[in-house]
Write a protein that holds these residues in place. Sequence first.
Motif, PDB file in Angstrom:
ATOM      1  N   VAL A  92      -4.009  -3.764   8.393  1.00 13.76           N
ATOM      2  CA  VAL A  92      -2.825  -3.639   7.538  1.00 13.76           C
ATOM      3  C   VAL A  92      -1.647  -4.315   8.238  1.00 13.76           C
ATOM      4  O   VAL A  92      -1.652  -4.494   9.465  1.00 13.76           O
ATOM      5  CB  VAL A  92      -2.466  -2.169   7.213  1.00 13.76           C
ATOM      6  CG1 VAL A  92      -3.558  -1.502   6.407  1.00 13.76           C
ATOM      7  CG2 VAL A  92      -2.184  -1.377   8.480  1.00 13.76           C
ATOM      8  N   LYS A 147       0.820  -1.209   0.000  1.00 17.56           N
ATOM      9  CA  LYS A 147       0.000   0.000   0.000  1.00 17.56           C
ATOM     10  C   LYS A 147       0.856   1.262   0.000  1.00 17.56           C
ATOM     11  O   LYS A 147       0.534   2.247  -0.637  1.00 17.56           O
ATOM     12  CB  LYS A 147      -0.915  -0.035   1.236  1.00 17.56           C
ATOM     13  CG  LYS A 147      -1.874   1.124   1.346  1.00 17.56           C
ATOM     14  CD  LYS A 147      -2.784   0.942   2.565  1.00 17.56           C
ATOM     15  CE  LYS A 147      -3.769   2.095   2.677  1.00 17.56           C
ATOM     16  NZ  LYS A 147      -4.649   1.946   3.854  1.00 17.56           N
ATOM     17  N   ASN A 169     -10.271  -4.437   7.379  1.00 17.01           N
ATOM     18  CA  ASN A 169      -9.778  -3.146   7.871  1.00 17.01           C
ATOM     19  C   ASN A 169      -8.512  -3.283   8.709  1.00 17.01           C
ATOM     20  O   ASN A 169      -8.347  -2.629   9.744  1.00 17.01           O
ATOM     21  CB  ASN A 169     -10.861  -2.429   8.691  1.00 17.01           C
ATOM     22  CG  ASN A 169     -12.024  -1.962   7.842  1.00 17.01           C
ATOM     23  OD1 ASN A 169     -11.818  -1.457   6.731  1.00 17.01           O
ATOM     24  ND2 ASN A 169     -13.231  -2.135   8.325  1.00 17.01           N
ATOM     25  N   GLU A 203      -6.532  -0.690  10.512  1.00  7.86           N
ATOM     26  CA  GLU A 203      -6.302   0.386   9.554  1.00  7.86           C
ATOM     27  C   GLU A 203      -6.856   1.700  10.108  1.00  7.86           C
ATOM     28  O   GLU A 203      -7.936   1.731  10.701  1.00  7.86           O
ATOM     29  CB  GLU A 203      -6.955   0.072   8.210  1.00  7.86           C
ATOM     30  CG  GLU A 203      -6.587   1.043   7.116  1.00  7.86           C
ATOM     31  CD  GLU A 203      -7.023   0.604   5.741  1.00  7.86           C
ATOM     32  OE1 GLU A 203      -6.674   1.311   4.777  1.00  7.86           O
ATOM     33  OE2 GLU A 203      -7.704  -0.427   5.629  1.00  7.86           O
ATOM     34  N   TYR A 263       1.292  -2.957   4.073  1.00 10.43           N
ATOM     35  CA  TYR A 263       0.571  -3.863   3.177  1.00 10.43           C
ATOM     36  C   TYR A 263      -0.890  -3.964   3.597  1.00 10.43           C
ATOM     37  O   TYR A 263      -1.205  -4.014   4.796  1.00 10.43           O
ATOM     38  CB  TYR A 263       1.195  -5.261   3.218  1.00 10.43           C
ATOM     39  CG  TYR A 263       2.612  -5.328   2.690  1.00 10.43           C
ATOM     40  CD1 TYR A 263       2.872  -5.688   1.374  1.00 10.43           C
ATOM     41  CD2 TYR A 263       3.689  -5.028   3.524  1.00 10.43           C
ATOM     42  CE1 TYR A 263       4.172  -5.757   0.883  1.00 10.43           C
ATOM     43  CE2 TYR A 263       4.994  -5.087   3.052  1.00 10.43           C
ATOM     44  CZ  TYR A 263       5.227  -5.445   1.727  1.00 10.43           C
ATOM     45  OH  TYR A 263       6.522  -5.499   1.257  1.00 10.43           O
ATOM     46  N   SER A 264      -1.794  -4.018   2.617  1.00 12.41           N
ATOM     47  CA  SER A 264      -3.227  -4.143   2.892  1.00 12.41           C
ATOM     48  C   SER A 264      -3.580  -5.572   3.264  1.00 12.41           C
ATOM     49  O   SER A 264      -3.061  -6.524   2.680  1.00 12.41           O
ATOM     50  CB  SER A 264      -4.042  -3.731   1.662  1.00 12.41           C
ATOM     51  OG  SER A 264      -3.862  -2.378   1.359  1.00 12.41           O
TER      52      SER A 264
END
Length: 227
Positions: free
Chosen positions: A20, A4, A18, A87, A13-14
């Motif tokens: 990361v 990301k 919700n 996130e 990184y995703s």
Amino acid sequence: MTLKYQGKTKDVYSLPNNQVLLKFKDDVTGENGVFDPGANTVGLTIDGAGKSGLKMTKHFFEVLAAKNVVTHYVSADIEDVSMIVKEATPFGKGLEVICRYRAVGSFFRRYGAYCTEGQPLDSFVEVTIKDDERADPTISDDALEMLGILSKEEYAVLKERTKQICQIIKDELATKNLELYDIKLEFGRDKATNEIILIDEISGGNMRVYKEGVYIAPLDLEKDFLK
């Protein structure tokens, strides 16, 4: 995982739901090859800095969780040098919140005409805007509200939580005869709930810590504190 964002000291990184993943790197902030937690550029690479930072971060986030302080922390994998977090959305393009217990670093450079280096400060909180081009300028609560970044009510929450969190960290360090001079935190809004939460990391790379008046470098701090 999808990359990301590539940051100075971590890659993001995703993940689903919700969340990361933060992958810690060995790069640290500083200037001219000298570490400086307040710098806005990568100054050097220290072998093992990523793992060291994650060990400290994991410890402090778990201490905060035990005291019911809301953060983005979910879990950490020391061997993978990564951390899974909730996130969060930043305030504007990102803010940094500094809590100062001693007059050192940029505080002393700015206000040295009115204080002595190392002079005690009463949990002084200041906010800076993350903006490399403009050297991360400080900003007041009035300006934050006028620019639509943060309301005064939200600023009050930010300040209160900063003092609460930093006192917990300061007390934890004091158990090993370590004194916290200043520390840099980041906050954001939980993407799922919109609540203001502590984000990023809590490591030697974000703080200045001294032992009996002698500065302790980040990797040495981790070894001293977690031994």
